[in-house]
Design an enzyme around this catalytic site. Structure first.
Site, PDB file in Angstrom:
ATOM      1  N   CYS A   1     -52.432 -10.215  16.103  1.00  0.00           N
ATOM      2  CA  CYS A   1     -51.726 -10.919  15.014  1.00  0.00           C
ATOM      3  C   CYS A   1     -52.187 -12.361  14.874  1.00  0.00           C
ATOM      4  CB  CYS A   1     -50.228 -10.843  15.228  1.00  0.00           C
ATOM      5  SG  CYS A   1     -49.641 -11.705  16.690  1.00  0.00           S
TER       6      CYS A   1
ATOM      7  N   ARG B   1     -38.618 -19.302   9.564  1.00  0.00           N
ATOM      8  CA  ARG B   1     -39.194 -19.041  10.893  1.00  0.00           C
ATOM      9  C   ARG B   1     -38.400 -19.877  11.876  1.00  0.00           C
ATOM     10  NH1 ARG B   1     -45.378 -18.900  12.972  1.00  0.00           N
ATOM     11  NH2 ARG B   1     -45.100 -16.864  11.997  1.00  0.00           N
TER      12      ARG B   1
ATOM     13  N   ASP C   1     -50.731  -9.393  21.932  1.00  0.00           N
ATOM     14  CA  ASP C   1     -50.227 -10.674  21.441  1.00  0.00           C
ATOM     15  C   ASP C   1     -50.239 -11.630  22.626  1.00  0.00           C
ATOM     16  OD1 ASP C   1     -48.994 -12.646  19.883  1.00  0.00           O
ATOM     17  OD2 ASP C   1     -46.974 -11.850  20.181  1.00  0.00           O
TER      18      ASP C   1
ATOM     19  N   ARG D   1     -51.836 -10.305   5.338  1.00  0.00           N
ATOM     20  CA  ARG D   1     -50.519 -10.949   5.247  1.00  0.00           C
ATOM     21  C   ARG D   1     -50.245 -11.373   3.804  1.00  0.00           C
ATOM     22  NH1 ARG D   1     -48.185 -13.382   9.824  1.00  0.00           N
ATOM     23  NH2 ARG D   1     -46.476 -13.857   8.404  1.00  0.00           N
TER      24      ARG D   1
ATOM     25  N   HIS E   1     -40.853  -9.939  14.284  1.00  0.00           N
ATOM     26  CA  HIS E   1     -41.844 -10.499  13.352  1.00  0.00           C
ATOM     27  C   HIS E   1     -42.209  -9.416  12.331  1.00  0.00           C
ATOM     28  CE1 HIS E   1     -44.657 -13.148  11.695  1.00  0.00           C
ATOM     29  NE2 HIS E   1     -45.551 -13.249  12.658  1.00  0.00           N
TER      30      HIS E   1
ATOM     31  N   GLN F   1     -45.403  -9.513   9.917  1.00  0.00           N
ATOM     32  CA  GLN F   1     -46.669  -9.264  10.599  1.00  0.00           C
ATOM     33  C   GLN F   1     -46.870  -7.770  10.863  1.00  0.00           C
ATOM     34  OE1 GLN F   1     -49.214 -11.613  11.696  1.00  0.00           O
ATOM     35  NE2 GLN F   1     -50.212  -9.607  11.699  1.00  0.00           N
TER      36      GLN F   1
END
Ligand code: CP
Ligand code: NVA
Length: 308
Positions: A266, A104, A226, A294, A131, A134
């Protein structure tokens, strides 16, 4: 897996068939979390974090454990990565110890460098650009709730043209979604991804970008948002609060959406900004199932990429 892929950096780089295989495997793993419990025995996943994380870190760590392997958390603050050791070298060192690397970070180019120099699979755990773990999970969650993923599914994305928006554009390309994005002017998602999706999307797939949240939400079967300020944009947060006012999932948008529309987030969420507290709580079961998923989807990815 019909076509062996080394890395998972970008939803657009995999074939639809390979993505469907991961989703099918995730369904099996969710139904039976003990399945493949020794498939990664003796294997290790290094996890490089240059940014914070709750879900990504814990779900990968638990996922590796449940598959019989182990995960090694590498905060950039406490490893040589944070002191400037080149990723080219880190990739080659880690490849001598571990069987996969998750990263990440900020610049997407760093993930590509890591993948170029590593001899083990690399997984993108979020960059400023994308991402994919996700959004693949979000697709899984929609499919699980609706029982199918119909071509032309109407998805609205309200908020910032950020890593989530870009990965949703890739999802529209791969899964044939009718994606309507509403962002304030100046915060549009990546133009190159948009153009590619316009040219190559599967049947039903199209993306429109505008600055009217209500128009994007009209008849949407899925509403999605988001944060207004992503990791690394903390200093812009106050300015963004003004720029993004109104780009919020609220009752007015839900009334415009299709009956029974799903609301996804998310996480982490900022109630009162990109989503109202009321709407968040009404959909909390789905949103936390999305977070749970996830684990199942990434276990499927880990088995696909790391198992012998
Ligand atoms: N959604 C997500 O990636 O959460 P974390 O930042 O907690 O990993
Ligand atoms: N866009 C957000 C996603 C967090 C999971 C960020 O990058 O901070």
């Amino acid at each position: 897996m019909s076509e062996k892929r080394k890395n998972f950096l970008d939803l657009a780089q995999w074939s639809r068939q390979n993505l469907d295989e991961v989703l099918a495997l995730a369904t099996e793993l969710k139904a039976d979390p003990g399945k493949f419990s020794q498939s990664l025995a003796g294997k290790s996943l290094a996890m490089i974090f240059k940014k914070s994380s709750t879900r990504t870190r814990v779900s990968f760590e638990v996922g590796m454990f449940q598959l019989g392997g182990q995960a090694i958390f590498m905060s950039s603050a406490h490893t040589q990565v944070g002191r400037g050791e080149p990723l080219e070298d880190t990739a080659r060192v880690l490849s001598r110890y571990v069987n996969g690397i998750m990263i990440r970070t900020y610049e997407h180019a760093e993930v590509e460098i890591l993948a170029r120099y590593a001899t083990v699979p690399v997984i993108n755990g979020l960059t400023d650009f994308l991402h994919p773990c996700q959004v693949l999970t979000d697709i899984f969650t929609i499919k699980e709730r609706l029982g199918e993923l119909p071509a032309g599914l109407k998805v609205a994305y309200i908020g910032d043209g950020n890593n989530m928006a870009n990965s949703w554009i890739n999802a529209a390309l791969q899964f044939g979604l009718d994606l309507k994005i509403a962002v304030p002017s100046g915060y549009e998602p990546d133009a190159i991804l948009l153009e590619r999706t316009r040219q190559q999307a599967r049947p039903g797939g199209k993306v429109t970008v505008g600055d009217d949240p209500l128009a994007a939400a009209r008849a949407a079967q899925v509403l999605n948002t988001d944060v207004w300020a992503s990791m690394g944009q903390e200093e812009e947060a106050e300015f963004r609060r003004q720029a993004f006012a109104g780009f919020q999932i609220n009752d007015a948008l839900l009334e415009a959406a299709a009956p029974e529309a799903l609301v996804l987030h998310c996480l982490p969420a900022h109630r009162g900004e990109e989503i109202t507290a009321e709407v968040f709580e009404r959909f909390q079961d789905l949103i936390f199932t999305q977070a749970e998923n996830r684990l199942h989807v990434q276990k499927a990815l880990l088995v696909t990429l790391l198992a012998d």
